[in-house]
Design an enzyme around this catalytic site. Sequence first.
Site, short mmCIF file in Angstrom:
data_model
loop_
_atom_site.label_atom_id
_atom_site.label_comp_id
_atom_site.label_asym_id
_atom_site.label_seq_id
_atom_site.Cartn_x
_atom_site.Cartn_y
_atom_site.Cartn_z
N ASP A 37 34.67 -12.74 -27.61
CA ASP A 37 35.71 -11.92 -26.99
C ASP A 37 35.64 -10.45 -27.40
O ASP A 37 36.56 -9.68 -27.11
CB ASP A 37 37.10 -12.48 -27.36
CG ASP A 37 37.26 -13.89 -26.83
OD1 ASP A 37 36.76 -14.17 -25.72
OD2 ASP A 37 37.86 -14.72 -27.53
N HIS A 240 13.65 9.45 -35.34
CA HIS A 240 14.88 8.76 -34.91
C HIS A 240 15.42 7.86 -36.02
O HIS A 240 16.01 6.82 -35.75
CB HIS A 240 14.61 7.94 -33.64
CG HIS A 240 14.38 8.80 -32.43
ND1 HIS A 240 13.80 8.35 -31.28
CD2 HIS A 240 14.68 10.10 -32.20
CE1 HIS A 240 13.72 9.34 -30.39
NE2 HIS A 240 14.25 10.41 -30.94
N ASP A 257 21.27 14.94 -38.31
CA ASP A 257 21.33 15.23 -36.87
C ASP A 257 22.54 14.45 -36.37
O ASP A 257 22.48 13.22 -36.24
CB ASP A 257 20.02 14.78 -36.20
CG ASP A 257 19.97 15.13 -34.72
OD1 ASP A 257 21.03 15.42 -34.13
OD2 ASP A 257 18.87 15.11 -34.15
N ASP A 268 25.52 18.28 -30.38
CA ASP A 268 24.23 17.83 -30.93
C ASP A 268 23.73 18.91 -31.89
O ASP A 268 23.20 19.93 -31.45
CB ASP A 268 23.24 17.61 -29.77
CG ASP A 268 21.91 17.03 -30.22
OD1 ASP A 268 21.77 16.69 -31.41
OD2 ASP A 268 21.02 16.92 -29.36
N HIS A 351 7.68 17.11 -31.13
CA HIS A 351 8.69 16.96 -30.07
C HIS A 351 8.96 18.30 -29.40
O HIS A 351 8.50 19.34 -29.85
CB HIS A 351 9.98 16.33 -30.62
CG HIS A 351 10.65 17.08 -31.73
ND1 HIS A 351 11.38 18.22 -31.50
CD2 HIS A 351 10.72 16.85 -33.06
CE1 HIS A 351 11.89 18.65 -32.66
NE2 HIS A 351 11.49 17.84 -33.63
N HIS A 355 16.74 20.35 -24.98
CA HIS A 355 17.07 19.56 -23.80
C HIS A 355 18.43 20.03 -23.32
O HIS A 355 19.18 20.68 -24.05
CB HIS A 355 17.10 18.06 -24.16
CG HIS A 355 17.93 17.74 -25.37
ND1 HIS A 355 19.29 17.58 -25.30
CD2 HIS A 355 17.61 17.60 -26.68
CE1 HIS A 355 19.76 17.32 -26.52
NE2 HIS A 355 18.75 17.35 -27.38
N HIS A 362 21.46 13.87 -23.95
CA HIS A 362 20.31 14.35 -23.20
C HIS A 362 20.79 14.42 -21.77
O HIS A 362 20.76 13.42 -21.04
CB HIS A 362 19.11 13.41 -23.36
CG HIS A 362 18.47 13.51 -24.72
ND1 HIS A 362 17.29 12.91 -25.05
CD2 HIS A 362 18.87 14.16 -25.84
CE1 HIS A 362 16.98 13.17 -26.32
NE2 HIS A 362 17.94 13.92 -26.82
N GLU A 394 15.91 23.18 -31.07
CA GLU A 394 15.77 22.30 -32.24
C GLU A 394 14.34 22.17 -32.74
O GLU A 394 13.78 21.07 -32.78
CB GLU A 394 16.35 20.92 -31.93
CG GLU A 394 15.90 20.28 -30.62
CD GLU A 394 16.52 18.91 -30.42
OE1 GLU A 394 16.32 18.04 -31.28
OE2 GLU A 394 17.21 18.71 -29.40
N TYR A 398 7.57 18.24 -39.87
CA TYR A 398 7.61 16.91 -40.51
C TYR A 398 6.26 16.66 -41.16
O TYR A 398 5.26 16.52 -40.46
CB TYR A 398 7.92 15.84 -39.46
CG TYR A 398 9.07 16.25 -38.55
CD1 TYR A 398 10.40 16.03 -38.95
CD2 TYR A 398 8.85 16.93 -37.36
CE1 TYR A 398 11.45 16.44 -38.15
CE2 TYR A 398 9.90 17.35 -36.56
CZ TYR A 398 11.20 17.11 -36.96
OH TYR A 398 12.24 17.54 -36.18
N ARG A 415 14.67 19.92 -39.59
CA ARG A 415 14.99 20.28 -38.20
C ARG A 415 16.25 21.14 -38.23
O ARG A 415 17.18 20.86 -39.01
CB ARG A 415 15.22 19.01 -37.33
CG ARG A 415 15.52 19.33 -35.89
CD ARG A 415 15.32 18.14 -34.93
NE ARG A 415 16.13 16.98 -35.23
CZ ARG A 415 15.68 15.87 -35.79
NH1 ARG A 415 14.41 15.74 -36.13
NH2 ARG A 415 16.50 14.85 -36.03
N GLU A 417 18.93 22.54 -35.51
CA GLU A 417 19.29 22.37 -34.09
C GLU A 417 20.64 23.00 -33.79
O GLU A 417 21.64 22.68 -34.44
CB GLU A 417 19.36 20.87 -33.75
CG GLU A 417 19.81 20.60 -32.34
CD GLU A 417 19.73 19.13 -31.95
OE1 GLU A 417 19.83 18.27 -32.84
OE2 GLU A 417 19.56 18.85 -30.74
N1 GLY Z 1 20.17 13.97 -31.48
C1 GLY Z 1 19.25 13.79 -30.43
C2 GLY Z 1 18.47 14.97 -30.19
O1 GLY Z 1 18.52 15.91 -30.95
O2 GLY Z 1 17.82 15.07 -29.19
MN MN Z 2 18.98 17.42 -29.49
MN MN Z 3 20.05 16.21 -32.35
#
Ligand code: GLY
Ligand code: MN
Ligand code: MN
Length: 447
Positions: A37, A240, A257, A268, A351, A355, A362, A394, A398, A415, A417
Site C-alpha cells: 500500500d 553519478h 551536487d 542544480d 561530460h 544543460h 535536465h 558545470e 576527475y 565540479r 556548477e
Molecule cells: N545534478 C545533475 C547534473 O548536474 O546534471
Molecule cells: Mn547539472
Molecule cells: Mn548537478
Amino acid sequence: MYECHALRRTRLLAQMQAAGGGIALIPTSLESLRNNDASYPYRHDSSFYYLTGFTEPEAALVLVAHEERLQSILFCREKIPEREIWDGFRHGPDGACSLFGFDQAFPIAALKTLLPDWLATAPSLFYAFGCARPDAIVHRWLDTTCQAVGSATRASPRSIDIAPLINEMRLIKDQSEIALMQSAADISAAAHRRAMRASKPGMFEYEIEAELLYEFRKNGAQAPAYTSIVAAGANGCVLHYDANNARCKDGDLVLIDAGCEFGSYASDISRTYPVNGRFSAPQRDLYELVLAAHQAALDAIAPGRPYLESHEKAVRVLAAGMLEFGLLDRNMCGELDDVIASQAYRQFYMHGTGHWLGLDVHDVGQYREPVLFGEKDPARPHRKLEAGMVLTVEPGIYVRPTPGVPEKYWNIGIRIEDEVLVTADGYHVLSHAAPKSIGEIEALMAQ
Ligand code: GLY
Ligand code: MN
Ligand code: MN
C-alpha cells in the site's frame, strides 16, 4: 493566481490552430506503487503542470482547436468524500474548472468516451508520442475511434507530436518562473553553505546530506530535484555517485551536487571543498583550474552566442591546465590544439558543460536549431542563446589513479556548477549565493 498557466494554454492553442487544428491530449504522470500500500512520492508531469498548475494525479488536459472551437478542458478525479478522508483534499471537476480557469471540466472516467467522440471529427491528434506512459491507452482510443467512424468514410486523425511545441515554450522562462527558480537557487545555495559549515573530517557523507535535506525542507522545498551527490575523496571521481555512505577523511575534498525542487522548479548546484576547511596545494591547483574554466564558460553566455560555445571555452582552459600540471603528457598528446582535436582531455573531463534547467533538472528544449515538425537533422547547427533561457555551467575534473599522472592529483574530483539565466545583455548567476572562490570557501569554513 493561475493566469500564467491559462496564458500558456492560449499560446499553445494558437500554435495548434496554425498547424491545421485538432485536439491535444496532455495527461499528467501516473502514480507509482512502491510495494503493497506504499506509493513513491507523487510528482505531476512537468508539461501538464506548465499548462495547468494542477498537481493532482489521475488528470489530463484536453485542448480543442477545431473550426471555431478553442477550448481547454480538464479531466480530473471526482470529489468523493470518503476518498478525501483517506487521501486528502480533491478539487473535483467543478472546483478545478473555476479555480484554474478551464472552459470545462469532467471526471477522468469520462475521458475514454468523450475523447473518441471529439477525435472522430478532428483533423489531428496532438500528443507527445513516445514521451508519456499512457501511449497504449491513446492508441486504443484511436483504434476505437477509427472503428466507430469506419475507415471508408473517415481516415484516422493525423498524429502530430506536441512535445516540440511545448518544449520550446518551456525553454524560455517567464517572470513567474524566474522568480521561482531564484527561490529554488537561494534555498539550495543556503543548503550548500550549511553543509560546508557542518563538515568535519570523520563525518559520514550521509550526515552532510542530512544538512542539505534539512535546509531544503525547512524552507518549504518539496523535495530534492534529483538524488543528492555527496562524494568524499575518490568518490568525487564517480560522476553519478549517490551511495553517500562513506566516511570523510582528513585531507579529502567533498563534491556536493545537490539542488531542491521549489514550486515545481529544479535547482542544480555543485560545489567542491576540503572537509578540513583548507585546500592542499595540489587541490588548489586543480580547483583554480576548474574555476577558470567555469568563468570562461560564463563569459561565453549572452543572447546570440551559440549554445556550445561555453563548453568549448571551458574545454580549452581545462585542456591547457591538464598539459600544464602534467596530467597529459605533451610527448604523447601534443600541444593544446592536438589535445582538443583528439579529445584526449576526456580522460579527465568526460561530460558536457551544461544543460537546460527548469521544471525538470535536465529540462526540455532542443540544443540545436529548433525543428517543430518532422525529421530533425542531428548535425544541424547548435542554437543561439536567447534571453529567458536557463542553463547550468558545470565544468569539472576527475583524476583516477593512473600511472604517468602525478600521484599528488590522484583521486581528486572537482565540479563547480552554477545555474545561469540568459538576460537581455548577458547573464545572471541564479546560484550566486553559494561560495565559489577558495577565499570564500575557506572563510566560511573557518567560522
Ligand atoms: N545534478 C545533475 C547534473 O548536474 O546534471
Ligand atoms: Mn547539472
Ligand atoms: Mn548537478
